[in-house]
Motif scaffolding. Structure first.
Motif, short mmCIF file in Angstrom:
data_model
loop_
_atom_site.label_atom_id
_atom_site.label_comp_id
_atom_site.label_asym_id
_atom_site.label_seq_id
_atom_site.Cartn_x
_atom_site.Cartn_y
_atom_site.Cartn_z
N HIS A 125 0.83 -1.20 0.00
CA HIS A 125 0.00 0.00 0.00
C HIS A 125 0.87 1.26 0.00
CE1 HIS A 125 -3.24 2.78 0.98
NE2 HIS A 125 -2.55 3.18 2.04
N SER A 128 2.81 1.56 -3.34
CA SER A 128 1.95 1.99 -4.44
C SER A 128 1.75 3.50 -4.41
CB SER A 128 0.59 1.28 -4.35
OG SER A 128 0.75 -0.12 -4.52
N ASP A 129 1.53 4.06 -3.24
CA ASP A 129 1.41 5.52 -3.12
C ASP A 129 2.70 6.22 -3.53
OD1 ASP A 129 -1.16 5.15 -2.26
OD2 ASP A 129 -0.68 5.40 -0.12
N GLU A 130 3.83 5.64 -3.17
CA GLU A 130 5.11 6.24 -3.54
C GLU A 130 5.32 6.19 -5.06
OE1 GLU A 130 7.90 4.04 -1.27
OE2 GLU A 130 7.58 5.19 0.58
N GLN A 132 2.94 6.21 -7.29
CA GLN A 132 2.03 7.22 -7.85
C GLN A 132 2.64 8.61 -7.74
OE1 GLN A 132 -1.00 6.72 -9.27
NE2 GLN A 132 -1.36 8.90 -9.60
N MET A 133 3.22 8.92 -6.60
CA MET A 133 3.82 10.24 -6.41
C MET A 133 5.02 10.44 -7.32
SD MET A 133 5.23 11.88 -2.84
CE MET A 133 3.63 11.55 -2.11
N ARG A 150 3.34 -1.49 -10.24
CA ARG A 150 2.58 -1.95 -9.07
C ARG A 150 2.47 -3.47 -9.04
NH1 ARG A 150 -2.41 2.47 -8.87
NH2 ARG A 150 -1.24 4.11 -7.74
N SER A 385 1.21 8.26 6.90
CA SER A 385 0.93 9.09 5.75
C SER A 385 0.49 10.48 6.18
CB SER A 385 -0.17 8.44 4.89
OG SER A 385 -1.35 8.32 5.63
#
Length: 396
Positions: A125, A128-130, A132-133, A150, A385
């Protein structure tokens, strides 16, 4: 006329007895398993985990291993309970010892793999956010590229968890074998008793599995209802302890919420004391109301957000402390309803097996310890986060 000196068998008219949990075997074995497995969990997290996790590996290792010792105690007791049940079917000694050892290994491995899988899911999780950024900052990775990255990250976590499961299984086999050798080729599933007469052996047949002579506990005339009330009181005390731990942070963020948790703590502790002093139906109704109310408020705040507070109608993130408290409160509601509906019938039934009752109490303790530890900074190695940094009920 001669008189025979041979002892005459007298039927046992005492109350029912039950085998007792061998705590001198369970606790040391669970502690060693927890710290041995924690080494591999921490190592795999440092190898493939998200950036920001795995910092201070030694501290992370002993913190999380210590917190999870009660959970390993649950696993060992559950394995010994199954071994004790199978032993009554007349298995052979060596086969019984092997089955008992393998059940303990399997239980500890399942606990450790669940811990590792939960960490891998959280790592995925965060990663995946990293991704995206990073794709937004660089601008050279389209949607298909981001999806491929991913998927690669997910399979990395899956393969790491599979490798870790194998390492955990081998490690647990070695730990249990070591304990069997220390105890002289024996792994007690019940507490060992004393001889009835010095220098004399009893005429009773040996216990199957050769897990040691049974040390039996006298059951209480109150029956299963008394044990369920005790378990219900334990869930109330556990929920109150978690609420005490989160109350100071809520007082700083929103004083009304802090006061709510303080009042709830007092009510739960008072209800637990009332269960011991005056276990009537009115107390059970009070316990059900005290436990169901916070669960409803929690579900509403996570789904739609509370209409009051600093951020009205903004759903709050789900965290480990509130999940632990919610699990205890939901269990309290179920136990209260069972006692209300079947309390009279349960009062006439014998108590639960000692392994089952101790397993339930230890499970409550494990959930409570995990919930309290999750409220303390540094006891769970996670990345917080920005969206959840302002909430005191998020996982730490």
């Amino acid at each position: 006329m001669t008189t025979s000196t041979r002892p005459v068998a007298v039927p046992d008219t005492r109350t029912a007895h039950r085998p007792a949990v061998p705590w001198l075997t369970v606790v040391p074995l669970a502690a060693v398993l927890a710290f041995a497995d924690g080494f591999w969990v921490t190592s795999m997290r440092g190898a493939v985990g998200a950036v920001g996790r795995g910092q201070g590996p030694f501290t992370t290792w002993w913190h999380q291993s210590t917190v999870l010792v009660p959970l390993y105690v649950c696993g060992v007791i559950g394995a010994l309970a199954l071994a004790l049940r199978w032993s009554r079917r007349g298995r052979q000694r060596r086969l019984g010892l092997l089955a008992t050892s393998l059940l303990v290994v399997l239980a500890a491995t399942l606990v450790a793999v669940a811990q590792m899988a939960a960490g891998a899911a959280y790592d995925y999780h965060v990663q995946s956010d990293e991704l995206q950024m990073m794709s937004m900052l660089r601008g050279d990775c389209r949607a298909d590229c981001l999806e491929r990255l991913r998927q690669d990250t997910m399979w990395l976590q899956v393969r790491a968890t599979g490798l870790g499961a194998g390492l955990l299984l081998v490690t647990n086999l070695g730990v249990v074998a070591w304990f069997v050798m220390i105890f002289g080729g024996r792994l007690d599933a019940v507490r060992r008793g004393r001889r009835t007469a010095r220098g004399l052996r009893t005429s009773k047949p040996p216990v199957p599995y050769a897990v040691g002579a049974l040390r039996r506990l006298r059951t209480s005339p109150a029956g299963a209802a008394a044990e369920l009330r005790g378990l219900l009181a334990a869930t109330l005390v556990g929920g109150a302890a978690i609420h005490v731990a989160v109350a100071p942070e809520h007082l700083e963020e929103w004083p009304a919420a802090g006061v709510f948790f303080i009042v709830l703590t007092v009510l739960q502790a008072g209800a637990a004391a009332a269960l011991w002093r005056r276990p009537g139906r009115d107390v059970l109704f009070l316990v059900a109301a005290i436990s169901a109310g916070p669960v409803v408020v929690w579900a509403w705040s996570r789904a739609w957000g509370l209409p009051l507070g600093p951020d009205p109608f903004v759903p709050e993130p789900v965290g480990l402390p509130d999940c632990a408290a919610g699990a205890l409160e939901l269990s309290a509601v179920v136990l209260a309803v069972v006692l209300l509906r079947r309390g009279t019938a349960l009062a006439g039934r014998p108590e639960m097996p000692d392994h089952v009752s101790r397993l339930a109490v230890t499970a409550v303790l494990a959930v409570t310890v995990i919930g309290i530890a999750a409220t303390q900074e540094g006891w769970f190695d996670v990345v917080q986060s920005p969206s959840s940094a302002g909430s005191t009920m998020t996982t730490r």
